[in-house]
Design a protein around this motif. Structure first.
Motif, PDB file in Angstrom:
ATOM      1  N   VAL A  78      28.242  -2.627  35.617  1.00 27.83           N
ATOM      2  CA  VAL A  78      27.887  -2.793  34.554  1.00 27.83           C
ATOM      3  C   VAL A  78      27.727  -3.610  33.501  1.00 27.83           C
ATOM      4  O   VAL A  78      28.769  -5.232  34.088  1.00 27.83           O
ATOM      5  N   LEU A  79      26.568  -4.118  33.131  1.00 32.71           N
ATOM      6  CA  LEU A  79      26.522  -5.509  32.000  1.00 32.71           C
ATOM      7  C   LEU A  79      26.175  -5.063  31.049  1.00 32.71           C
ATOM      8  O   LEU A  79      25.657  -3.860  30.209  1.00 32.71           O
ATOM      9  N   ALA A  80      27.329  -5.022  29.951  1.00 31.61           N
ATOM     10  CA  ALA A  80      27.231  -5.062  28.403  1.00 31.61           C
ATOM     11  C   ALA A  80      26.817  -6.304  27.509  1.00 31.61           C
ATOM     12  O   ALA A  80      26.997  -7.478  28.096  1.00 31.61           O
ATOM     13  N   VAL A  81      25.479  -6.205  26.605  1.00 27.15           N
ATOM     14  CA  VAL A  81      24.717  -6.867  26.401  1.00 27.15           C
ATOM     15  C   VAL A  81      25.179  -7.172  25.514  1.00 27.15           C
ATOM     16  O   VAL A  81      24.864  -5.931  24.427  1.00 27.15           O
ATOM     17  N   ASP A  82      25.891  -8.050  24.335  1.00 26.72           N
ATOM     18  CA  ASP A  82      26.271  -8.568  23.122  1.00 26.72           C
ATOM     19  C   ASP A  82      24.751  -9.113  21.960  1.00 26.72           C
ATOM     20  O   ASP A  82      24.303  -9.359  22.421  1.00 26.72           O
ATOM     21  N   PHE A  83      24.560  -7.641  21.258  1.00 26.76           N
ATOM     22  CA  PHE A  83      23.029  -7.524  20.369  1.00 26.76           C
ATOM     23  C   PHE A  83      23.499  -7.987  19.332  1.00 26.76           C
ATOM     24  O   PHE A  83      23.116  -7.731  18.690  1.00 26.76           O
ATOM     25  N   LEU A  89      31.068  -7.590  20.127  1.00 25.17           N
ATOM     26  CA  LEU A  89      31.311  -7.119  21.410  1.00 25.17           C
ATOM     27  C   LEU A  89      32.252  -8.378  22.525  1.00 25.17           C
ATOM     28  O   LEU A  89      32.782  -8.457  23.238  1.00 25.17           O
ATOM     29  N   SER A  90      31.723  -9.599  21.971  1.00 23.08           N
ATOM     30  CA  SER A  90      32.411 -10.480  22.975  1.00 23.08           C
ATOM     31  C   SER A  90      33.504 -10.788  22.848  1.00 23.08           C
ATOM     32  O   SER A  90      34.264 -11.040  24.276  1.00 23.08           O
ATOM     33  N   ALA A  91      33.856 -11.143  21.185  1.00 21.02           N
ATOM     34  CA  ALA A  91      35.204 -11.377  21.108  1.00 21.02           C
ATOM     35  C   ALA A  91      36.324  -9.853  21.270  1.00 21.02           C
ATOM     36  O   ALA A  91      37.317 -10.544  21.908  1.00 21.02           O
ATOM     37  N   GLY A  92      35.636  -9.015  21.571  1.00 23.52           N
ATOM     38  CA  GLY A  92      36.266  -7.694  22.655  1.00 23.52           C
ATOM     39  C   GLY A  92      36.782  -8.251  23.835  1.00 23.52           C
ATOM     40  O   GLY A  92      37.671  -7.159  23.806  1.00 23.52           O
ATOM     41  N   LEU A  93      36.204  -8.708  24.769  1.00 25.74           N
ATOM     42  CA  LEU A  93      35.685  -8.912  25.864  1.00 25.74           C
ATOM     43  C   LEU A  93      36.257 -10.298  25.803  1.00 25.74           C
ATOM     44  O   LEU A  93      37.336 -10.584  27.797  1.00 25.74           O
ATOM     45  N   GLY A  94      36.518 -11.284  25.359  1.00 22.33           N
ATOM     46  CA  GLY A  94      37.391 -12.085  25.562  1.00 22.33           C
ATOM     47  C   GLY A  94      36.935 -13.879  25.785  1.00 22.33           C
ATOM     48  O   GLY A  94      37.500 -14.109  26.660  1.00 22.33           O
ATOM     49  N   VAL A  95      35.497 -13.410  26.182  1.00 20.66           N
ATOM     50  CA  VAL A  95      34.652 -14.231  26.925  1.00 20.66           C
ATOM     51  C   VAL A  95      33.978 -15.186  25.504  1.00 20.66           C
ATOM     52  O   VAL A  95      34.360 -14.915  24.635  1.00 20.66           O
ATOM     53  N   GLN A  96      33.936 -16.407  26.237  1.00 18.88           N
ATOM     54  CA  GLN A  96      33.351 -17.997  25.859  1.00 18.88           C
ATOM     55  C   GLN A  96      31.788 -17.567  25.109  1.00 18.88           C
ATOM     56  O   GLN A  96      31.476 -16.772  25.972  1.00 18.88           O
ATOM     57  N   THR A  97      31.419 -17.945  23.628  1.00 19.70           N
ATOM     58  CA  THR A  97      30.211 -17.691  23.267  1.00 19.70           C
ATOM     59  C   THR A  97      29.711 -19.135  23.033  1.00 19.70           C
ATOM     60  O   THR A  97      28.859 -19.140  22.142  1.00 19.70           O
ATOM     61  N   HIS A  98      30.365 -20.042  23.205  1.00 18.14           N
ATOM     62  CA  HIS A  98      29.725 -20.951  21.854  1.00 18.14           C
ATOM     63  C   HIS A  98      29.594 -22.132  23.160  1.00 18.14           C
ATOM     64  O   HIS A  98      30.104 -22.158  24.380  1.00 18.14           O
ATOM     65  N   ASP A  99      28.599 -22.546  23.145  1.00 15.69           N
ATOM     66  CA  ASP A  99      29.003 -24.032  24.511  1.00 15.69           C
ATOM     67  C   ASP A  99      28.055 -23.268  25.995  1.00 15.69           C
ATOM     68  O   ASP A  99      28.215 -24.136  27.169  1.00 15.69           O
ATOM     69  N   VAL A 123      37.719  -6.735  33.258  1.00 15.93           N
ATOM     70  CA  VAL A 123      37.533  -5.990  33.925  1.00 15.93           C
ATOM     71  C   VAL A 123      37.143  -5.282  35.034  1.00 15.93           C
ATOM     72  O   VAL A 123      35.340  -6.109  34.727  1.00 15.93           O
ATOM     73  N   GLU A 124      37.040  -5.765  36.602  1.00 15.46           N
ATOM     74  CA  GLU A 124      36.605  -6.188  37.602  1.00 15.46           C
ATOM     75  C   GLU A 124      35.594  -5.092  37.769  1.00 15.46           C
ATOM     76  O   GLU A 124      35.313  -3.604  36.899  1.00 15.46           O
ATOM     77  N   GLY A 125      34.120  -5.351  37.818  1.00 19.92           N
ATOM     78  CA  GLY A 125      32.733  -4.378  37.553  1.00 19.92           C
ATOM     79  C   GLY A 125      32.574  -4.670  35.812  1.00 19.92           C
ATOM     80  O   GLY A 125      31.216  -3.865  36.235  1.00 19.92           O
ATOM     81  N   LEU A 126      32.474  -5.480  35.210  1.00 22.34           N
ATOM     82  CA  LEU A 126      31.834  -4.904  34.256  1.00 22.34           C
ATOM     83  C   LEU A 126      31.420  -6.365  33.347  1.00 22.34           C
ATOM     84  O   LEU A 126      32.740  -7.574  33.224  1.00 22.34           O
ATOM     85  N   ASP A 127      30.407  -6.721  33.098  1.00 20.85           N
ATOM     86  CA  ASP A 127      30.066  -8.038  32.884  1.00 20.85           C
ATOM     87  C   ASP A 127      29.698  -8.283  32.119  1.00 20.85           C
ATOM     88  O   ASP A 127      29.240  -6.907  30.961  1.00 20.85           O
ATOM     89  N   VAL A 128      29.090  -8.995  31.461  1.00 20.37           N
ATOM     90  CA  VAL A 128      28.526  -9.347  29.835  1.00 20.37           C
ATOM     91  C   VAL A 128      27.974 -10.411  29.597  1.00 20.37           C
ATOM     92  O   VAL A 128      27.757 -11.484  29.992  1.00 20.37           O
ATOM     93  N   PRO A 264      41.900  -1.350  17.179  1.00 18.94           N
ATOM     94  CA  PRO A 264      42.282  -3.135  16.710  1.00 18.94           C
ATOM     95  C   PRO A 264      42.989  -4.185  17.369  1.00 18.94           C
ATOM     96  O   PRO A 264      42.630  -5.021  17.731  1.00 18.94           O
ATOM     97  N   ASP A 265      44.439  -3.104  17.944  1.00 15.69           N
ATOM     98  CA  ASP A 265      45.136  -3.988  18.515  1.00 15.69           C
ATOM     99  C   ASP A 265      44.718  -4.380  20.398  1.00 15.69           C
ATOM    100  O   ASP A 265      44.925  -5.281  20.509  1.00 15.69           O
ATOM    101  N   ALA A 266      44.184  -3.226  20.293  1.00 15.89           N
ATOM    102  CA  ALA A 266      43.345  -4.266  21.921  1.00 15.89           C
ATOM    103  C   ALA A 266      42.119  -5.397  21.917  1.00 15.89           C
ATOM    104  O   ALA A 266      41.868  -5.626  22.490  1.00 15.89           O
ATOM    105  N   THR A 267      41.557  -5.267  20.873  1.00 16.44           N
ATOM    106  CA  THR A 267      40.237  -6.002  20.093  1.00 16.44           C
ATOM    107  C   THR A 267      40.534  -7.471  20.049  1.00 16.44           C
ATOM    108  O   THR A 267      40.739  -8.117  20.719  1.00 16.44           O
ATOM    109  N   VAL A 268      41.619  -7.162  19.377  1.00 16.91           N
ATOM    110  CA  VAL A 268      43.155  -9.048  19.389  1.00 16.91           C
ATOM    111  C   VAL A 268      43.395  -9.157  20.610  1.00 16.91           C
ATOM    112  O   VAL A 268      43.644 -10.277  20.684  1.00 16.91           O
ATOM    113  N   SER A 269      44.124  -8.340  21.404  1.00 18.37           N
ATOM    114  CA  SER A 269      44.314  -9.239  22.810  1.00 18.37           C
ATOM    115  C   SER A 269      43.019  -9.265  24.138  1.00 18.37           C
ATOM    116  O   SER A 269      42.938  -9.766  24.601  1.00 18.37           O
TER     117      SER A 269
END
Length: 300
Positions: A78-83, A89-99, A123-128, A264-269
């Motif tokens: 799965v590829l999730a695209v933050d549009f 979406l990026s924050a909810g998956l805990g990935v870098q968004t700057h630089d 998550v194994e198998g989930l990219d963003v 929202p608890d999961a999003t914060v994590s």
């Protein structure tokens, strides 16, 4: 007919569960136990699904995150695209968004390999592919481009062979970015909050999808309307869901996502709810949604 147990979240308590013994689910139709799918023998090309609703706060990002995670659990790539320029979406998956390269850079065609913008998640198998506030300037830059509605489709076409499904989390509008997502997509899922004002905009969104089908993307189809933030204790939620089913029939997905503080608890994590609270009813609901979409043919 076999009687089924429907577990619904009790919004007054963080973990309270009310159980209703009934032959019918919240949508008023018989419940089905969707089976676990058979393993895939290979991967790709991806089917692209846009999660779209011009109203904000209806569960688009939550659904993209958790549907992506549950499909990955089932062996799908799965590829999730933050549009969305808000980058939720990026924050909810805990990935870098700057630089780092983002979807904005790919849209502007800066000679960047789309694969360089892909980030792994927990998550194994989930990219963003992440997004940040820079994306808000994309519509201004794209407005003078030739075939401006098809820019995203060209980007995703290069990545599709490596994935089974690409989920595009759209911003809450019907502007050029959303039209790009609809032009690139094979299907659309409309998350719909069980609230009257959310219901009012569905007809306009369906009309927009029809226009895109007529003018830009003849292959697009409505994969389903997903009821979210449902509270069975309130007459209002039940009436809104009943009206949606009356209007759209089988296009309304059987799975219903109930209201819970766990989201929202999961999003914060920075993790999907399936990792944050794997046994919670909402995690089970999203696993049910993933199986339902596979049975419907929306996902391989």
């Amino acid at each position: 007919m076999r009687r089924a147990l429907v577990t619904l979240y009790d919004a007054d308590s963080a973990d309270g569960i009310a159980t209703l013994d009934s032959e019918l689910g919240p949508t008023g139709r018989p419940l089905h136990e969707f089976p676990d799918p058979a393993p895939l023998v290979g991967h790709g090309p991806a089917r692209i699904i846009a999660l779209c609703n011009q109203k904000g706060g209806v569960g688009k990002t939550t659904t993209t995150i958790n549907l992506g995670a549950t499909l990955a659990e089932l062996g799908r790539r799965v590829l999730a695209v933050d549009f969305d320029p808000q980058g939720a979406l990026s924050a909810g998956l805990g990935v870098q968004t700057h630089d780092v390269p983002t979807i904005y850079d790919l849209l502007l065609g800066r000679g960047i390999d789309p694969r360089s913008a892909v980030q792994r998640t927990s998550v194994e198998g989930l990219d963003v592919i992440p997004a940040n506030i820079d994306l808000s300037a994309a519509e201004v830059h794209l407005v003078t481009e030739v075939a401006r509605e098809q820019i995203l489709a060209g980007v995703l076409r290069k990545l599709a062979p490596e994935y089974d499904v690409i989920l595009v989390d759209c911003q809450p509008s019907l502007g050029l970015l959303t039209v790009n997502a609809l032009t690139a997509a094979h299907g659309v899922i409309i998350p719909l909050e069980c609230e009257f004002f959310a219901l009012r905009g569905v007809a306009l969104l369906v009309e927009t999808i029809d226009k895109v089908r007529d003018r830009l993307n003849p292959a697009i189809r409505l994969d389903g309307i997903l009821a979210t933030m449902y509270d069975a204790r309130t007459l209002h939620s039940r009436e809104v869901l009943e009206r949606v089913v009356d209007a759209f029939g089988d296009e309304v997905l059987e799975t219903v996502i109930t209201r819970t503080i766990k989201f929202p608890d999961a999003t914060v994590s920075g993790t999907p709810i399936t990792q944050f609270a794997p046994e919670h009813q909402s995690s089970r609901a999203y696993r049910q949604l993933a199986r339902e979409l596979i049975v419907r043919g929306a996902v391989a």
